[in-house]
Scaffold this motif. Structure first.
Motif, PDB file in Angstrom:
ATOM      1  N   THR A 167       0.846  -1.189   0.000  1.00  0.00           N
ATOM      2  CA  THR A 167       0.000   0.000   0.000  1.00  0.00           C
ATOM      3  C   THR A 167       0.879   1.236   0.000  1.00  0.00           C
ATOM      4  O   THR A 167       1.848   1.314   0.760  1.00  0.00           O
ATOM      5  N   GLU A 168       0.552   2.191  -0.851  1.00  0.00           N
ATOM      6  CA  GLU A 168       1.290   3.448  -0.914  1.00  0.00           C
ATOM      7  C   GLU A 168       0.303   4.609  -0.932  1.00  0.00           C
ATOM      8  O   GLU A 168      -0.766   4.514  -1.536  1.00  0.00           O
ATOM      9  N   LEU A 185      -6.124  12.826  -1.024  1.00  0.00           N
ATOM     10  CA  LEU A 185      -5.226  11.736  -0.644  1.00  0.00           C
ATOM     11  C   LEU A 185      -5.482  10.548  -1.569  1.00  0.00           C
ATOM     12  O   LEU A 185      -6.632  10.123  -1.743  1.00  0.00           O
ATOM     13  N   THR A 186      -4.401  10.033  -2.146  1.00  0.00           N
ATOM     14  CA  THR A 186      -4.498   8.929  -3.108  1.00  0.00           C
ATOM     15  C   THR A 186      -3.778   7.717  -2.559  1.00  0.00           C
ATOM     16  O   THR A 186      -2.568   7.746  -2.341  1.00  0.00           O
ATOM     17  N   CYS A 187      -4.535   6.641  -2.351  1.00  0.00           N
ATOM     18  CA  CYS A 187      -3.993   5.383  -1.819  1.00  0.00           C
ATOM     19  C   CYS A 187      -3.994   4.345  -2.949  1.00  0.00           C
ATOM     20  O   CYS A 187      -5.023   4.120  -3.602  1.00  0.00           O
ATOM     21  N   VAL A 188      -2.838   3.720  -3.168  1.00  0.00           N
ATOM     22  CA  VAL A 188      -2.680   2.747  -4.255  1.00  0.00           C
ATOM     23  C   VAL A 188      -2.306   1.391  -3.666  1.00  0.00           C
ATOM     24  O   VAL A 188      -1.379   1.296  -2.848  1.00  0.00           O
ATOM     25  N   VAL A 189      -3.031   0.337  -4.068  1.00  0.00           N
ATOM     26  CA  VAL A 189      -2.735  -1.035  -3.647  1.00  0.00           C
ATOM     27  C   VAL A 189      -2.108  -1.764  -4.832  1.00  0.00           C
ATOM     28  O   VAL A 189      -2.741  -1.924  -5.881  1.00  0.00           O
ATOM     29  N   LEU A 190      -0.860  -2.199  -4.665  1.00  0.00           N
ATOM     30  CA  LEU A 190      -0.093  -2.822  -5.742  1.00  0.00           C
ATOM     31  C   LEU A 190       0.138  -4.307  -5.465  1.00  0.00           C
ATOM     32  O   LEU A 190       0.105  -4.753  -4.324  1.00  0.00           O
ATOM     33  N   TYR A 191       0.409  -5.049  -6.547  1.00  0.00           N
ATOM     34  CA  TYR A 191       0.820  -6.460  -6.479  1.00  0.00           C
ATOM     35  C   TYR A 191      -0.222  -7.328  -5.783  1.00  0.00           C
ATOM     36  O   TYR A 191       0.112  -8.246  -5.035  1.00  0.00           O
ATOM     37  N   SER A 192      -1.475  -7.066  -6.047  1.00  0.00           N
ATOM     38  CA  SER A 192      -2.542  -7.875  -5.460  1.00  0.00           C
ATOM     39  C   SER A 192      -3.165  -8.749  -6.542  1.00  0.00           C
ATOM     40  O   SER A 192      -3.568  -8.233  -7.578  1.00  0.00           O
ATOM     41  N   ALA A 197     -11.484  -6.305  -1.060  1.00  0.00           N
ATOM     42  CA  ALA A 197     -12.938  -6.268  -0.937  1.00  0.00           C
ATOM     43  C   ALA A 197     -13.412  -4.892  -0.494  1.00  0.00           C
ATOM     44  O   ALA A 197     -14.505  -4.450  -0.872  1.00  0.00           O
ATOM     45  N   TYR A 198     -12.581  -4.209   0.284  1.00  0.00           N
ATOM     46  CA  TYR A 198     -12.941  -2.868   0.752  1.00  0.00           C
ATOM     47  C   TYR A 198     -11.675  -2.118   1.139  1.00  0.00           C
ATOM     48  O   TYR A 198     -10.601  -2.723   1.340  1.00  0.00           O
ATOM     49  N   ILE A 199     -11.788  -0.791   1.243  1.00  0.00           N
ATOM     50  CA  ILE A 199     -10.711   0.072   1.737  1.00  0.00           C
ATOM     51  C   ILE A 199     -11.328   1.074   2.704  1.00  0.00           C
ATOM     52  O   ILE A 199     -12.246   1.817   2.332  1.00  0.00           O
ATOM     53  N   PHE A 200     -10.844   1.084   3.942  1.00  0.00           N
ATOM     54  CA  PHE A 200     -11.294   2.045   4.941  1.00  0.00           C
ATOM     55  C   PHE A 200     -10.270   3.165   5.070  1.00  0.00           C
ATOM     56  O   PHE A 200      -9.064   2.932   4.949  1.00  0.00           O
ATOM     57  N   TRP A 201     -10.766   4.363   5.326  1.00  0.00           N
ATOM     58  CA  TRP A 201      -9.915   5.505   5.643  1.00  0.00           C
ATOM     59  C   TRP A 201     -10.149   5.907   7.102  1.00  0.00           C
ATOM     60  O   TRP A 201     -11.302   5.971   7.557  1.00  0.00           O
ATOM     61  N   ASN A 202      -9.055   6.162   7.821  1.00  0.00           N
ATOM     62  CA  ASN A 202      -9.122   6.621   9.207  1.00  0.00           C
ATOM     63  C   ASN A 202      -8.493   8.006   9.327  1.00  0.00           C
ATOM     64  O   ASN A 202      -7.536   8.324   8.601  1.00  0.00           O
ATOM     65  N   ASN A 247      -6.625   1.695   4.787  1.00  0.00           N
ATOM     66  CA  ASN A 247      -6.681   0.309   5.274  1.00  0.00           C
ATOM     67  C   ASN A 247      -7.343  -0.617   4.252  1.00  0.00           C
ATOM     68  O   ASN A 247      -8.567  -0.786   4.274  1.00  0.00           O
ATOM     69  N   PRO A 248      -6.570  -1.222   3.319  1.00  0.00           N
ATOM     70  CA  PRO A 248      -7.152  -2.212   2.399  1.00  0.00           C
ATOM     71  C   PRO A 248      -7.418  -3.524   3.130  1.00  0.00           C
ATOM     72  O   PRO A 248      -6.748  -3.852   4.116  1.00  0.00           O
ATOM     73  N   SER A 249      -8.383  -4.285   2.626  1.00  0.00           N
ATOM     74  CA  SER A 249      -8.737  -5.554   3.274  1.00  0.00           C
ATOM     75  C   SER A 249      -7.680  -6.623   3.100  1.00  0.00           C
ATOM     76  O   SER A 249      -7.610  -7.561   3.904  1.00  0.00           O
ATOM     77  N   ASN A 250      -6.843  -6.520   2.067  1.00  0.00           N
ATOM     78  CA  ASN A 250      -5.891  -7.602   1.781  1.00  0.00           C
ATOM     79  C   ASN A 250      -4.435  -7.135   1.773  1.00  0.00           C
ATOM     80  O   ASN A 250      -3.579  -7.778   1.171  1.00  0.00           O
ATOM     81  N   ALA A 251      -4.154  -6.002   2.419  1.00  0.00           N
ATOM     82  CA  ALA A 251      -2.774  -5.498   2.448  1.00  0.00           C
ATOM     83  C   ALA A 251      -2.558  -4.683   3.719  1.00  0.00           C
ATOM     84  O   ALA A 251      -3.515  -4.320   4.414  1.00  0.00           O
ATOM     85  N   GLN A 252      -1.288  -4.413   4.012  1.00  0.00           N
ATOM     86  CA  GLN A 252      -0.957  -3.607   5.176  1.00  0.00           C
ATOM     87  C   GLN A 252      -1.449  -2.172   4.983  1.00  0.00           C
ATOM     88  O   GLN A 252      -1.524  -1.662   3.869  1.00  0.00           O
ATOM     89  N   SER A 253      -1.785  -1.541   6.093  1.00  0.00           N
ATOM     90  CA  SER A 253      -2.247  -0.153   6.028  1.00  0.00           C
ATOM     91  C   SER A 253      -1.056   0.779   5.802  1.00  0.00           C
ATOM     92  O   SER A 253       0.101   0.408   6.001  1.00  0.00           O
ATOM     93  N   LYS A 254      -1.378   1.995   5.380  1.00  0.00           N
ATOM     94  CA  LYS A 254      -0.359   3.011   5.142  1.00  0.00           C
ATOM     95  C   LYS A 254      -0.875   4.340   5.677  1.00  0.00           C
ATOM     96  O   LYS A 254      -2.067   4.646   5.543  1.00  0.00           O
TER      97      LYS A 254
END
Length: 294
Positions: A167-168, A185-192, A197-202, A247-254
């Motif tokens: 996650t970047e 704010l732009t969040c990118v999930v790579l190499y998945s 299934a979902y992405i939460f923002w905190n 916070n992506p469902s299948n990757a570490q948060s950033k």
């Protein structure tokens, strides 16, 4: 007698008409009559090309035996489909071999490795011979050989790629936003291998509510090979400062730290999605003064 002979030959021609093609065939054969198929082929001007016959021996179905990209720690399945093995199963076996160390993993439905993460799967009367790998690690990436015990043996190679999504947040780890502008704010999930299934923002460890009384907060998520989530906060105010976490469902948060400022010019500032440094500000100011003097 000669006339009678001629009459008999004429009668024979009338009773048994022979085509010119048949007469040509009759020159080199004892029979002057060609088979109907051959006669039709000759009349069309070319012999029909024989149709290919289906393969009768064992072979791989490449469409169902493809390379695999697996998620780190999530069970992977390498499938090998063998056609026309049929009743020869008792004499022929399908095996899996790991190329990294030429290690025999499975033979038929039996597993031949002490690593309990590996397992052979084959249902009766099925053409699929599957290698199951539980909790795959990066070291499991590589080439695996599906092998049929023919003479000589037949092989099909499948590549396993074990990936860990990352996650970047573009522009992090800190962003400086001018008050009143839009925080983007732009969040990118790579190499998945599959979209989250979902992405939460905190914001400061609290889940952002998009229908809060503050208003002007929205999220747009585009899923695909690379999944991107955009968090938009209009009319930035000092209370919007703090730590934002994707916070992506299948990757570490950033995380990224956002500073909403009142006219200050720190190391980097984002205006309307653009980033400015003090050097850039000085250049713009000098250019303005130069134009004013000239």
């Amino acid at each position: 007698m000669q006339c009678a002979g001629k009459r008999m030959y004429t009668e024979y021609i009338k009773l048994s008409p022979v085509s010119s093609a048949q007469r040509e065939l009759g020159k080199g054969n004892t029979s002057a009559t060609a088979p109907p198929a051959a006669d039709n082929a000759i009349r069309s001007g070319a012999m029909e090309t024989p149709r290919p016959t289906p393969r009768t021996g064992p072979h791989f179905d490449l469409a169902a035996s493809k390379n695999v990209t697996a998620l780190l720690g999530k069970t992977a399945y390498l499938n090998c489909r063998v056609k026309n093995l049929g009743n020869k199963t008792l004499n022929m076996q399908v095996s899996w071999v790991r190329h990294r160390d030429i290690h025999l993993l499975t033979v038929g439905r039996y597993t031949y490795t002490s690593d309990q993460r590996f397992r052979a799967i084959h249902l009766p009367h099925s053409e699929d011979w599957t290698l199951q790998i539980k909790y795959p690690q990066h070291r499991d990436s590589g080439i695996y050989e599906c092998q049929i015990s023919t003479t000589p043996h037949m092989s099909h190679f499948i590549h396993l790629n074990v990936v860990e999504p990352t996650t970047e947040i573009i522009g992090g780890p800190e962003l400086y936003i001018d008050r009143g502008s839009t925080i983007n704010l732009t969040c990118v999930v790579l190499y998945s291998p599959e979209p989250p299934a979902y992405i939460f923002w905190n914001h400061n460890d609290a889940i952002i509510s998009y229908d809060s009384p503050r208003g002007g907060v929205s999220v747009v998520t585009e899923k695909g090979e690379t999944t991107t989530s955009f968090l938009l906060i209009q009319q930035a105010r000092p209370s919007d400062s703090g730590t934002y976490q994707c916070n992506p469902s299948n990757a570490q948060s950033k995380s990224v730290v956002v500073h909403v400022l009142n006219g200050e010019y720190p190391a980097a500032m984002q205006r309307g999605g653009q980033s400015f440094s003090p050097h850039t500000h000085c250049v713009l100011l000098a250019s303005t003064l130069f134009l004013a003097v000239s």
